[in-house]
Motif scaffolding. Structure first.
Motif, short mmCIF file in Angstrom:
data_model
loop_
_atom_site.label_atom_id
_atom_site.label_comp_id
_atom_site.label_asym_id
_atom_site.label_seq_id
_atom_site.Cartn_x
_atom_site.Cartn_y
_atom_site.Cartn_z
N LEU A 93 0.88 -1.11 0.04
CA LEU A 93 0.00 -0.08 0.04
C LEU A 93 0.79 1.13 0.05
N ILE A 94 2.00 1.20 0.55
CA ILE A 94 2.92 2.09 0.83
C ILE A 94 3.31 2.44 -0.31
N GLY A 95 4.01 1.61 -1.03
CA GLY A 95 4.47 1.63 -2.44
C GLY A 95 3.27 2.11 -3.66
N MET A 96 2.16 1.64 -3.46
CA MET A 96 1.16 2.25 -4.27
C MET A 96 0.93 3.51 -4.15
N TRP A 97 0.86 3.97 -3.28
CA TRP A 97 0.59 5.54 -2.55
C TRP A 97 1.53 6.54 -3.13
N MET A 98 2.79 5.66 -2.97
CA MET A 98 3.90 6.78 -3.39
C MET A 98 3.94 6.91 -4.82
N LYS A 99 3.90 5.72 -5.51
CA LYS A 99 4.10 5.63 -7.01
C LYS A 99 2.74 6.31 -7.79
N ASP A 100 1.77 5.50 -7.58
CA ASP A 100 0.49 5.72 -8.29
C ASP A 100 -0.80 6.30 -7.42
N GLY A 101 -0.59 6.83 -6.44
CA GLY A 101 -1.58 7.46 -5.46
C GLY A 101 -2.41 8.45 -6.24
N ASP A 102 -2.34 9.34 -6.76
CA ASP A 102 -2.96 10.45 -7.34
C ASP A 102 -3.94 9.72 -8.68
N ASP A 103 -3.04 9.13 -9.32
CA ASP A 103 -3.72 8.18 -10.35
C ASP A 103 -4.78 7.36 -10.05
N ILE A 104 -4.46 6.57 -8.76
CA ILE A 104 -5.67 5.71 -8.56
C ILE A 104 -6.65 6.44 -8.09
N MET A 105 -6.60 7.49 -7.31
CA MET A 105 -7.38 8.17 -6.83
C MET A 105 -8.45 8.62 -7.96
N GLU A 106 -7.91 8.89 -9.16
CA GLU A 106 -8.80 9.36 -10.27
C GLU A 106 -9.57 8.49 -10.98
N LYS A 107 -8.76 7.21 -11.16
CA LYS A 107 -9.29 6.22 -12.20
C LYS A 107 -9.55 4.95 -11.31
N GLY A 108 -9.35 4.63 -10.02
CA GLY A 108 -9.74 3.52 -9.39
C GLY A 108 -8.62 2.37 -9.15
N PHE A 109 -9.12 1.71 -8.02
CA PHE A 109 -7.69 0.60 -7.82
C PHE A 109 -7.69 -0.27 -8.97
N PHE A 110 -8.96 -0.68 -9.41
CA PHE A 110 -8.77 -1.93 -10.35
C PHE A 110 -8.98 -1.38 -11.78
N PHE A 111 -8.76 -0.28 -12.09
CA PHE A 111 -8.58 0.06 -13.54
C PHE A 111 -7.70 -0.70 -14.46
N GLY A 112 -8.30 -0.91 -15.56
CA GLY A 112 -7.57 -1.78 -16.43
C GLY A 112 -7.24 -3.28 -16.38
N TYR A 113 -8.05 -3.59 -15.16
CA TYR A 113 -8.07 -5.01 -14.91
C TYR A 113 -8.71 -5.87 -16.05
N THR A 114 -8.00 -6.84 -16.65
CA THR A 114 -8.68 -7.76 -17.44
C THR A 114 -8.61 -9.21 -17.09
N LYS A 115 -8.91 -10.01 -17.73
CA LYS A 115 -8.72 -11.58 -17.36
C LYS A 115 -7.26 -11.86 -17.44
N TYR A 116 -6.54 -11.31 -18.18
CA TYR A 116 -5.05 -11.75 -18.30
C TYR A 116 -4.46 -11.26 -16.93
N VAL A 117 -4.65 -9.75 -16.54
CA VAL A 117 -4.28 -9.41 -15.23
C VAL A 117 -4.59 -10.36 -14.27
N TRP A 118 -5.83 -10.73 -14.13
CA TRP A 118 -5.99 -11.67 -12.83
C TRP A 118 -5.45 -12.99 -13.00
N THR A 119 -5.09 -13.43 -14.27
CA THR A 119 -4.39 -14.61 -14.63
C THR A 119 -2.88 -14.39 -13.96
N VAL A 120 -2.25 -13.13 -14.21
CA VAL A 120 -0.92 -12.93 -13.64
C VAL A 120 -1.04 -13.00 -12.20
N ILE A 121 -1.96 -12.37 -11.44
CA ILE A 121 -2.29 -12.30 -10.23
C ILE A 121 -2.33 -13.76 -9.60
N GLY A 122 -3.03 -14.67 -10.45
CA GLY A 122 -3.14 -16.06 -9.90
C GLY A 122 -2.01 -16.72 -9.97
#
Ligand code: C5P
Length: 314
Positions: free
Chosen positions: A198-227
Protein backbone atom coordinates in the motif's frame (compact mmCIF):
# COMPACT_ATOMS: atom_id res chain seq x y z
CA UNK A 1 3.34 -10.51 -17.19
CA UNK A 2 5.04 -9.04 -20.20
CA UNK A 3 1.99 -9.55 -22.36
CA UNK A 4 -0.23 -7.59 -19.98
CA UNK A 5 2.29 -4.75 -19.76
CA UNK A 6 2.73 -4.37 -23.51
CA UNK A 7 -0.88 -4.36 -24.69
CA UNK A 8 -2.41 -1.22 -26.18
CA UNK A 9 -5.34 0.25 -24.26
CA UNK A 10 -5.92 0.90 -20.59
CA UNK A 11 -2.84 -0.06 -18.62
CA UNK A 12 -3.48 -1.32 -15.08
CA UNK A 13 -1.42 -0.13 -12.10
CA UNK A 14 1.13 -2.86 -11.39
CA UNK A 15 1.48 -1.62 -7.79
CA UNK A 16 -2.13 -2.68 -7.14
CA UNK A 17 -1.54 -6.22 -8.44
CA UNK A 18 1.33 -6.67 -5.96
CA UNK A 19 -1.13 -5.91 -3.15
CA UNK A 20 -3.89 -8.13 -4.54
CA UNK A 21 -1.39 -11.00 -4.97
CA UNK A 22 -0.30 -10.68 -1.32
CA UNK A 23 -3.95 -10.59 -0.29
CA UNK A 24 -4.77 -13.74 -2.29
CA UNK A 25 -1.79 -15.63 -0.79
CA UNK A 26 -2.64 -14.53 2.73
CA UNK A 27 -6.33 -15.50 2.35
CA UNK A 28 -5.31 -18.92 0.99
CA UNK A 29 -3.05 -19.49 4.00
CA UNK A 30 -5.79 -18.38 6.40
CA UNK A 31 -8.16 -20.90 4.76
CA UNK A 32 -5.57 -23.69 5.04
CA UNK A 33 -5.05 -22.95 8.75
CA UNK A 34 -8.83 -22.91 9.26
CA UNK A 35 -9.11 -26.35 7.65
CA UNK A 36 -6.16 -27.63 9.71
CA UNK A 37 -7.97 -26.50 12.86
CA UNK A 38 -10.93 -28.64 11.83
CA UNK A 39 -13.14 -25.59 11.25
CA UNK A 40 -13.16 -24.79 14.97
CA UNK A 41 -13.50 -20.98 14.97
CA UNK A 42 -12.41 -20.52 18.60
CA UNK A 43 -9.30 -22.64 18.21
CA UNK A 44 -8.55 -20.92 14.90
CA UNK A 45 -8.77 -17.40 16.33
CA UNK A 46 -6.77 -18.40 19.40
CA UNK A 47 -4.05 -19.83 17.20
CA UNK A 48 -3.86 -16.70 15.05
CA UNK A 49 -3.90 -14.39 18.06
CA UNK A 50 -1.12 -16.32 19.75
CA UNK A 51 0.97 -16.66 16.60
CA UNK A 52 0.64 -13.09 15.40
CA UNK A 53 0.00 -10.89 18.45
CA UNK A 54 1.41 -12.75 21.48
CA UNK A 55 4.51 -13.73 19.51
CA UNK A 56 4.79 -10.21 18.05
CA UNK A 57 8.60 -10.38 18.12
CA UNK A 58 8.53 -13.28 15.67
CA UNK A 59 5.91 -11.54 13.56
CA UNK A 60 8.12 -8.46 13.19
CA UNK A 61 11.03 -10.62 12.01
CA UNK A 62 8.99 -11.25 8.86
CA UNK A 63 8.91 -7.52 8.09
CA UNK A 64 12.41 -7.74 6.58
CA UNK A 65 11.82 -10.42 3.89
CA UNK A 66 8.35 -9.04 3.31
CA UNK A 67 9.62 -5.50 2.63
CA UNK A 68 12.30 -6.85 0.32
CA UNK A 69 9.85 -9.11 -1.55
CA UNK A 70 7.49 -6.16 -2.03
CA UNK A 71 10.26 -4.14 -3.66
CA UNK A 72 11.25 -7.19 -5.75
CA UNK A 73 7.67 -7.93 -6.86
CA UNK A 74 7.31 -4.30 -8.01
CA UNK A 75 10.72 -4.28 -9.72
CA UNK A 76 9.84 -7.39 -11.72
CA UNK A 77 7.15 -5.36 -13.51
CA UNK A 78 9.76 -2.71 -14.33
CA UNK A 79 12.08 -5.42 -15.62
CA UNK A 80 9.55 -7.24 -17.85
CA UNK A 81 8.30 -3.94 -19.23
CA UNK A 82 11.79 -2.87 -20.30
CA UNK A 83 13.45 -6.12 -21.39
CA UNK A 84 12.45 -8.82 -23.83
CA UNK A 85 10.94 -11.86 -22.13
CA UNK A 86 14.02 -13.98 -22.95
CA UNK A 87 16.56 -11.38 -21.74
CA UNK A 88 14.59 -11.00 -18.55
CA UNK A 89 14.45 -14.76 -17.94
CA UNK A 90 18.15 -15.24 -18.57
CA UNK A 91 19.36 -12.38 -16.41
CA UNK A 92 16.93 -13.33 -13.61
CA UNK A 93 18.63 -16.74 -13.37
CA UNK A 94 21.60 -14.95 -11.82
CA UNK A 95 19.61 -15.38 -8.61
CA UNK A 96 20.92 -18.96 -8.58
CA UNK A 97 24.35 -17.56 -7.71
CA UNK A 98 23.18 -14.79 -5.35
CA UNK A 99 21.10 -17.37 -3.47
CA UNK A 100 24.11 -19.66 -3.02
CA UNK A 101 26.15 -16.70 -1.79
CA UNK A 102 23.55 -15.77 0.83
CA UNK A 103 23.24 -19.43 1.89
CA UNK A 104 26.93 -19.36 2.69
CA UNK A 105 26.79 -15.95 4.40
CA UNK A 106 23.54 -16.29 6.38
CA UNK A 107 23.09 -20.02 6.91
CA UNK A 108 26.75 -20.95 7.19
CA UNK A 109 26.23 -23.56 4.47
CA UNK A 110 29.48 -24.94 3.07
CA UNK A 111 29.73 -25.51 -0.65
CA UNK A 112 32.71 -27.31 -2.10
CA UNK A 113 34.36 -26.12 -5.33
CA UNK A 114 32.50 -28.68 -7.43
CA UNK A 115 29.18 -27.36 -6.16
CA UNK A 116 30.09 -23.76 -7.04
CA UNK A 117 31.09 -25.03 -10.47
CA UNK A 118 27.74 -26.83 -10.75
CA UNK A 119 25.87 -23.61 -9.92
CA UNK A 120 27.85 -21.72 -12.55
CA UNK A 121 27.13 -24.46 -15.12
CA UNK A 122 23.47 -24.28 -14.20
CA UNK A 123 23.36 -20.54 -14.91
CA UNK A 124 25.24 -20.88 -18.19
CA UNK A 125 23.03 -23.82 -19.26
CA UNK A 126 19.77 -21.96 -18.58
CA UNK A 127 21.14 -18.87 -20.31
CA UNK A 128 22.04 -20.86 -23.44
CA UNK A 129 18.60 -22.50 -23.54
CA UNK A 130 16.88 -19.16 -23.31
CA UNK A 131 18.94 -17.13 -25.75
CA UNK A 132 17.33 -18.86 -28.72
CA UNK A 133 17.67 -17.22 -32.14
CA UNK A 134 14.43 -15.23 -32.32
CA UNK A 135 11.95 -14.94 -35.13
CA UNK A 136 12.92 -11.58 -36.76
CA UNK A 137 9.30 -10.47 -37.30
CA UNK A 138 8.41 -11.23 -33.69
CA UNK A 139 11.55 -9.48 -32.45
CA UNK A 140 10.65 -6.37 -34.43
CA UNK A 141 7.13 -6.45 -33.01
CA UNK A 142 8.50 -6.78 -29.51
CA UNK A 143 10.84 -3.84 -30.01
CA UNK A 144 8.21 -1.54 -31.38
CA UNK A 145 5.52 -2.57 -28.93
CA UNK A 146 6.66 0.03 -26.47
CA UNK A 147 9.59 2.25 -25.70
CA UNK A 148 11.99 0.21 -23.60
CA UNK A 149 14.93 1.21 -21.51
CA UNK A 150 17.32 -1.73 -21.39
CA UNK A 151 19.39 -0.01 -18.71
CA UNK A 152 16.41 0.48 -16.36
CA UNK A 153 15.32 -3.10 -17.00
CA UNK A 154 18.76 -4.50 -16.26
CA UNK A 155 19.16 -2.55 -13.02
CA UNK A 156 15.69 -3.73 -11.95
CA UNK A 157 16.48 -7.37 -12.68
CA UNK A 158 19.89 -7.26 -10.98
CA UNK A 159 18.45 -5.71 -7.82
CA UNK A 160 15.73 -8.39 -7.94
CA UNK A 161 18.39 -11.11 -8.10
CA UNK A 162 20.06 -9.79 -4.95
CA UNK A 163 16.75 -9.36 -3.18
CA UNK A 164 15.51 -12.82 -4.25
CA UNK A 165 18.67 -14.45 -2.86
CA UNK A 166 18.65 -12.51 0.39
CA UNK A 167 14.90 -12.66 1.13
CA UNK A 168 14.67 -16.34 0.19
CA UNK A 169 17.52 -17.37 2.46
CA UNK A 170 16.37 -15.06 5.29
CA UNK A 171 12.89 -16.62 5.11
CA UNK A 172 14.43 -20.10 5.18
CA UNK A 173 16.42 -19.14 8.27
CA UNK A 174 13.29 -17.89 10.08
CA UNK A 175 11.18 -20.86 8.96
CA UNK A 176 13.67 -23.55 9.90
CA UNK A 177 14.74 -21.81 13.09
CA UNK A 178 11.34 -22.19 14.76
CA UNK A 179 8.45 -24.61 14.97
CA UNK A 180 5.78 -22.20 13.68
CA UNK A 181 3.86 -23.47 10.68
CA UNK A 182 4.66 -22.46 7.14
CA UNK A 183 1.11 -21.14 6.66
CA UNK A 184 1.30 -18.96 9.76
CA UNK A 185 4.64 -17.57 8.57
CA UNK A 186 3.08 -16.74 5.24
CA UNK A 187 0.15 -14.98 6.91
CA UNK A 188 2.71 -12.85 8.79
CA UNK A 189 4.60 -12.25 5.55
CA UNK A 190 1.36 -11.29 3.81
CA UNK A 191 0.30 -8.82 6.53
CA UNK A 192 3.49 -6.83 6.00
CA UNK A 193 3.29 -7.45 2.25
CA UNK A 194 -0.10 -5.74 2.02
CA UNK A 195 1.12 -2.90 4.27
CA UNK A 196 4.33 -2.24 2.31
CA UNK A 197 2.48 -2.73 -0.95
CA UNK A 198 0.00 0.00 0.00
CA UNK A 199 2.87 2.38 0.80
CA UNK A 200 4.50 1.61 -2.58
CA UNK A 201 1.19 2.10 -4.39
CA UNK A 202 0.49 5.37 -2.64
CA UNK A 203 3.96 6.72 -3.41
CA UNK A 204 4.03 5.70 -7.07
CA UNK A 205 0.45 5.81 -8.30
CA UNK A 206 -1.54 7.40 -5.45
CA UNK A 207 -2.93 10.37 -7.40
CA UNK A 208 -3.77 8.41 -10.55
CA UNK A 209 -5.50 5.67 -8.56
CA UNK A 210 -7.60 8.27 -6.75
CA UNK A 211 -8.74 9.45 -10.16
CA UNK A 212 -9.13 6.17 -12.07
CA UNK A 213 -9.77 3.58 -9.37
CA UNK A 214 -7.86 0.67 -7.82
CA UNK A 215 -8.96 -1.93 -10.38
CA UNK A 216 -8.48 0.32 -13.41
CA UNK A 217 -7.45 -1.69 -16.51
CA UNK A 218 -7.95 -5.11 -14.88
CA UNK A 219 -8.63 -7.75 -17.53
CA UNK A 220 -8.82 -11.53 -17.32
CA UNK A 221 -5.12 -11.60 -18.24
CA UNK A 222 -4.24 -9.37 -15.29
CA UNK A 223 -6.19 -11.70 -13.00
CA UNK A 224 -4.29 -14.61 -14.54
CA UNK A 225 -0.98 -12.89 -13.73
CA UNK A 226 -2.18 -12.39 -10.14
CA UNK A 227 -3.21 -16.06 -9.91
CA UNK A 228 0.12 -17.26 -11.26
CA UNK A 229 2.13 -14.98 -8.99
CA UNK A 230 0.14 -16.06 -5.94
CA UNK A 231 0.41 -19.77 -6.74
CA UNK A 232 4.11 -19.41 -7.59
CA UNK A 233 4.77 -17.55 -4.33
CA UNK A 234 3.12 -20.24 -2.21
CA UNK A 235 5.02 -22.89 -4.15
CA UNK A 236 8.29 -21.11 -3.33
CA UNK A 237 7.33 -21.21 0.35
CA UNK A 238 6.64 -24.96 0.24
CA UNK A 239 9.87 -25.69 -1.67
CA UNK A 240 11.90 -23.69 0.85
CA UNK A 241 10.30 -25.61 3.72
CA UNK A 242 10.71 -29.12 2.38
CA UNK A 243 13.92 -28.58 0.38
CA UNK A 244 15.98 -25.38 0.30
CA UNK A 245 16.63 -22.28 -1.75
CA UNK A 246 19.47 -23.76 -3.78
CA UNK A 247 17.41 -26.79 -4.78
CA UNK A 248 14.68 -24.32 -5.76
CA UNK A 249 17.13 -22.92 -8.34
CA UNK A 250 17.68 -26.40 -9.77
CA UNK A 251 13.93 -27.11 -9.89
CA UNK A 252 13.30 -23.84 -11.72
CA UNK A 253 16.03 -24.57 -14.23
CA UNK A 254 14.66 -28.02 -14.90
CA UNK A 255 11.19 -26.55 -15.36
CA UNK A 256 12.55 -24.20 -18.01
CA UNK A 257 13.94 -27.17 -19.92
CA UNK A 258 10.70 -29.14 -19.55
CA UNK A 259 8.58 -26.20 -20.71
CA UNK A 260 10.77 -25.83 -23.77
CA UNK A 261 10.30 -29.50 -24.62
CA UNK A 262 6.55 -29.19 -24.08
CA UNK A 263 6.48 -26.18 -26.42
CA UNK A 264 7.69 -28.50 -29.20
CA UNK A 265 4.27 -30.16 -29.05
CA UNK A 266 2.20 -27.11 -28.19
CA UNK A 267 3.79 -24.36 -30.26
CA UNK A 268 5.87 -26.21 -32.84
CA UNK A 269 9.16 -25.12 -31.30
CA UNK A 270 12.09 -26.85 -33.01
CA UNK A 271 14.81 -28.21 -30.75
CA UNK A 272 18.21 -27.13 -32.03
CA UNK A 273 21.81 -27.77 -31.07
CA UNK A 274 21.86 -24.73 -28.79
CA UNK A 275 18.98 -26.14 -26.76
CA UNK A 276 20.69 -29.53 -26.49
CA UNK A 277 23.96 -27.96 -25.27
CA UNK A 278 22.15 -25.79 -22.70
CA UNK A 279 19.94 -28.63 -21.47
CA UNK A 280 22.99 -30.91 -21.30
CA UNK A 281 24.82 -28.40 -19.12
CA UNK A 282 21.83 -28.15 -16.77
CA UNK A 283 21.70 -31.93 -16.40
CA UNK A 284 25.46 -32.12 -15.79
CA UNK A 285 25.11 -29.35 -13.20
CA UNK A 286 22.33 -31.23 -11.37
CA UNK A 287 24.38 -34.41 -11.41
CA UNK A 288 27.56 -32.65 -10.23
CA UNK A 289 25.81 -30.75 -7.44
CA UNK A 290 24.13 -33.85 -6.07
CA UNK A 291 27.26 -36.00 -5.97
CA UNK A 292 28.12 -37.11 -2.42
CA UNK A 293 30.87 -34.83 -1.19
CA UNK A 294 34.15 -36.26 0.17
CA UNK A 295 34.20 -36.49 3.95
CA UNK A 296 36.57 -34.06 5.72
CA UNK A 297 40.01 -35.53 6.42
CA UNK A 298 40.05 -37.59 9.64
CA UNK A 299 41.47 -35.93 12.69
CA UNK A 300 44.97 -37.12 13.55
CA UNK A 301 47.27 -36.80 16.50
CA UNK A 302 51.05 -36.99 16.60
CA UNK A 303 52.48 -39.88 18.62
CA UNK A 304 55.70 -39.50 20.68
CA UNK A 305 57.60 -41.31 17.92
CA UNK A 306 56.58 -38.60 15.47
CA UNK A 307 54.08 -40.78 13.64
CA UNK A 308 50.49 -39.66 13.05
CA UNK A 309 47.63 -41.65 14.52
CA UNK A 310 44.08 -41.30 13.39
CA UNK A 311 41.58 -40.42 16.12
CA UNK A 312 37.85 -40.83 15.87
CA UNK A 313 35.64 -37.76 15.94
CA UNK A 314 33.56 -37.39 19.10
O1 C5P B 1 11.98 -15.46 -7.76
P1 C5P B 1 11.89 -15.82 -6.33
O2 C5P B 1 12.01 -17.25 -6.04
O3 C5P B 1 12.71 -14.94 -5.45
O4 C5P B 1 10.37 -15.44 -6.01
C1 C5P B 1 9.90 -15.37 -4.77
C2 C5P B 1 8.40 -15.06 -4.84
O5 C5P B 1 7.72 -15.90 -3.92
C3 C5P B 1 8.06 -13.63 -4.45
O6 C5P B 1 7.05 -13.16 -5.28
C4 C5P B 1 7.57 -13.74 -3.03
O7 C5P B 1 6.59 -12.77 -2.75
C5 C5P B 1 6.98 -15.14 -3.01
N1 C5P B 1 7.11 -15.81 -1.71
C6 C5P B 1 5.98 -16.08 -0.96
N2 C5P B 1 6.09 -16.71 0.23
C7 C5P B 1 7.29 -17.11 0.71
C8 C5P B 1 8.46 -16.85 -0.03
C9 C5P B 1 8.33 -16.20 -1.24
O8 C5P B 1 4.88 -15.71 -1.39
N3 C5P B 1 7.35 -17.73 1.87
Amino acid sequence: MRYTRTQAGKLYFSTTTVIVTEFVKMSTCLCIIFIQKGGNVKEYLNYLWHGIVTEARDTFKLAIPSGIYTIQNNLLFVAVSNLSAATFQVSYQLKILTTALFCVLLLGKRLVKMQWLALLLLFVGVAIVQIQPSDPTKAAQEKTSQSQSAYTGMVAVLVSCISSGFAGVYFEKILKGSSASLWLRNVQLGLFGVFFGLIGMWMKDGDDIMEKGFFFGYTKYVWTVIGLQAFGGLLVAVVVKYADNILKGFATSLSIIISTVVSVYLFGFTINLQFCVGAGLVLIAIFTYSQPQPKPAPLAETLPNGKQREVSKV
